[in-house]
Design an enzyme around this catalytic site. Structure first.
Site, PDB file in Angstrom:
ATOM      1  CB  CYS A 191      -1.048   0.208   1.202  1.00  0.00           C
ATOM      2  SG  CYS A 191      -2.467  -0.869   1.181  1.00  0.00           S
TER       3      CYS A 191
ATOM      4  CG  ASN B 161       9.943 -11.426  -4.961  1.00  0.00           C
ATOM      5  OD1 ASN B 161      10.268 -11.569  -3.839  1.00  0.00           O
ATOM      6  ND2 ASN B 161       8.979 -11.859  -5.740  1.00  0.00           N
TER       7      ASN B 161
ATOM      8  CG  HIS C 241      -5.266  -3.270   0.594  1.00  0.00           C
ATOM      9  ND1 HIS C 241      -4.229  -3.812   0.990  1.00  0.00           N
ATOM     10  CD2 HIS C 241      -6.193  -4.501   0.885  1.00  0.00           C
ATOM     11  CE1 HIS C 241      -4.048  -5.316   1.008  1.00  0.00           C
ATOM     12  NE2 HIS C 241      -5.355  -5.591   1.189  1.00  0.00           N
TER      13      HIS C 241
ATOM     14  CB  SER D 277       2.747 -15.183  -0.219  1.00  0.00           C
ATOM     15  OG  SER D 277       3.549 -14.062  -1.064  1.00  0.00           O
TER      16      SER D 277
ATOM     17  CG  HIS E 199       1.435  -8.719  -6.200  1.00  0.00           C
ATOM     18  ND1 HIS E 199       0.524  -9.352  -5.559  1.00  0.00           N
ATOM     19  CD2 HIS E 199       2.231  -9.781  -6.427  1.00  0.00           C
ATOM     20  CE1 HIS E 199       0.876 -10.632  -4.989  1.00  0.00           C
ATOM     21  NE2 HIS E 199       2.236 -10.931  -5.734  1.00  0.00           N
TER      22      HIS E 199
ATOM     23  CG  HIS F  16       0.721 -14.242 -33.033  1.00  0.00           C
ATOM     24  ND1 HIS F  16       0.139 -14.041 -34.314  1.00  0.00           N
ATOM     25  CD2 HIS F  16      -0.011 -13.610 -32.216  1.00  0.00           C
ATOM     26  CE1 HIS F  16      -1.058 -13.392 -34.274  1.00  0.00           C
ATOM     27  NE2 HIS F  16      -1.054 -13.026 -33.013  1.00  0.00           N
TER      28      HIS F  16
HETATM   29 ZN    ZN Z   1      -2.240  -3.161   0.248  1.00  0.00          ZN
HETATM   30 ZN    ZN Z   2       0.913 -14.818 -36.176  1.00  0.00          ZN
END
Ligand code: ZN
Ligand code: ZN
Ligand code: ZN
Length: 333
Positions: free
Chosen positions: A42, A75, A112, A160, A165, A292
């Site tokens: 947040c 991360n 949030h 988790s 996200h 593609h």
């Molecule tokens: Zn949040």
């Molecule tokens: Zn294609």
């Protein structure tokens, strides 16, 4: 420290990443109920996460500071590590590589919000533009061969944290699934002088039974050999091999289609967890006639059991035609 290991039988790469085991679990084990606590994604809680690698304002402009709409961070518990490339190691039998790579989290909104379907069109468009920009950014890194963009939504889909996200994992090896698609589509092109995905779009538009929705630029359908119930693919109508070259307008259209599809699934199947991912061409190429890019969406309504683990082939208890009919008629409240 993580490591790529190649299975000598299947040719699959496995990322051995023991530090991922330390990540916090926001969901209660075995349920989708969230345990209360401070959300690190947040706005206002930026100090709870690693320093951002990129941020965008509401117009999609990259910003250093100020009110962000999308925030990209490394991360905290990466599967691969942003360190110098080292030589592949191979003894006379086992093949390994240092787990070099990029693992980023793309935080999709400052408030949030927990469901991608609850973002508005403009926010959803910004998310897909951020995917493209991060991919275009990492494309220039000589250590990397491919970037996988994916989203895990809901505890059953492997998330988790519940705040909306997505993630990017860029690796020095092309993932196995991609290799298979590249190889098969190249073979098809050799034989028919045509992109197999373009052919698929034409066939689905003609047959109609597996179509879910279409726009000027995109077609969404349940693939002919769906591995999972309600599996959905979204393809650009026009041949296009690299997602990272997509224009803003196209991405806004794509985001709207994906949001619509996810909304239908949530409505129809009582908000299951889901994953989506983008399959696109590897970094080392600029234009491929046989490949593609596309988005694959997997609602988590079935479990993979012994047969699938053993066979690598799937048993799907909902016909793609039946799934598409239900998804077509799903009305958003
Ligand atoms: Zn949040
Ligand atoms: Zn294609
Ligand atoms: Zn694919």
């Amino acid at each position: 420290m993580s490591e790529f290991r190649k299975d000598p039988l299947s040719d699959h790469w496995v990322i051995i990443a023991p530090n991922r085991a330390e990540r916090p679990e926001q969901f209660e084990i075995g349920s989708s109920k969230r345990t209360p606590g401070r959300c690190p994604f947040c706005r206002g809680h930026e100090e709870d996460t690693p320093e951002q690698t990129a941020a965008y304002d509401a117009s999609g402009k990259m910003i250093e500071q100020g009110a962000w709409q999308i925030r990209v961070i490394p991360n905290k518990y990466p599967a691969v590590e942003n360190v110098r490339q080292s030589r592949p190691a191979r003894n006379d039998f086992f093949e390994t590589r240092h787990g070099v790579g990029i693992h980023e989290v793309i935080i999709e909104c400052p408030d949030h919000v927990t469901a991608f379907s609850q973002l508005n069109d403009q926010q959803a468009a910004l998310v897909f533009r951020a995917y493209r920009d991060r991919m275009a950014h990492w494309r220039g890194d000589p250590r990397l061969a491919y970037a996988q963009i994916f989203k895990n939504s809901g505890a059953s889909a492997g998330a988790s944290l519940e705040h909306a996200h997505s993630q990017l994992i860029a690796t020095p090896v092309v993932p196995t699934q991609l290799e298979t698609e590249l190889h098969r589509s190249a073979e098809y092109f050799q034989l028919h002088r045509r992109c197999v995905f373009c052919e698929m779009v034409d066939r689905e538009l003609k047959e109609e039974s597996r179509l879910i929705t279409q726009t000027e630029d995109f077609v969404a359908f349940c693939p002919f050999a769906s591995q999972f119930p309600y599996e959905m693919w979204v393809l650009p109508r026009q041949h296009s091999s690299h997602f990272e070259f997509a224009e803003d307008g196209k991405l806004a259209g794509l985001a709207a289609v994906v949001r619509d599809l996810v909304g239908r699934v949530e409505y129809l199947l009582n908000e299951p967890g889901f994953n989506y991912l983008i399959h696109t061409s590897p970094f080392g190429s600029t234009h491929l006639r046989h490949y593609h890019w596309h988005v694959e969406i997997f609602p988590r309504v079935s479990r993979t059991a012994g047969f699938e683990w053993g066979a690598g082939d799937y048993i799907n208890i909902v016909t793609p035609e039946q799934a598409a009919a239900m998804l077509r008629s799903a009305q958003m409240p």
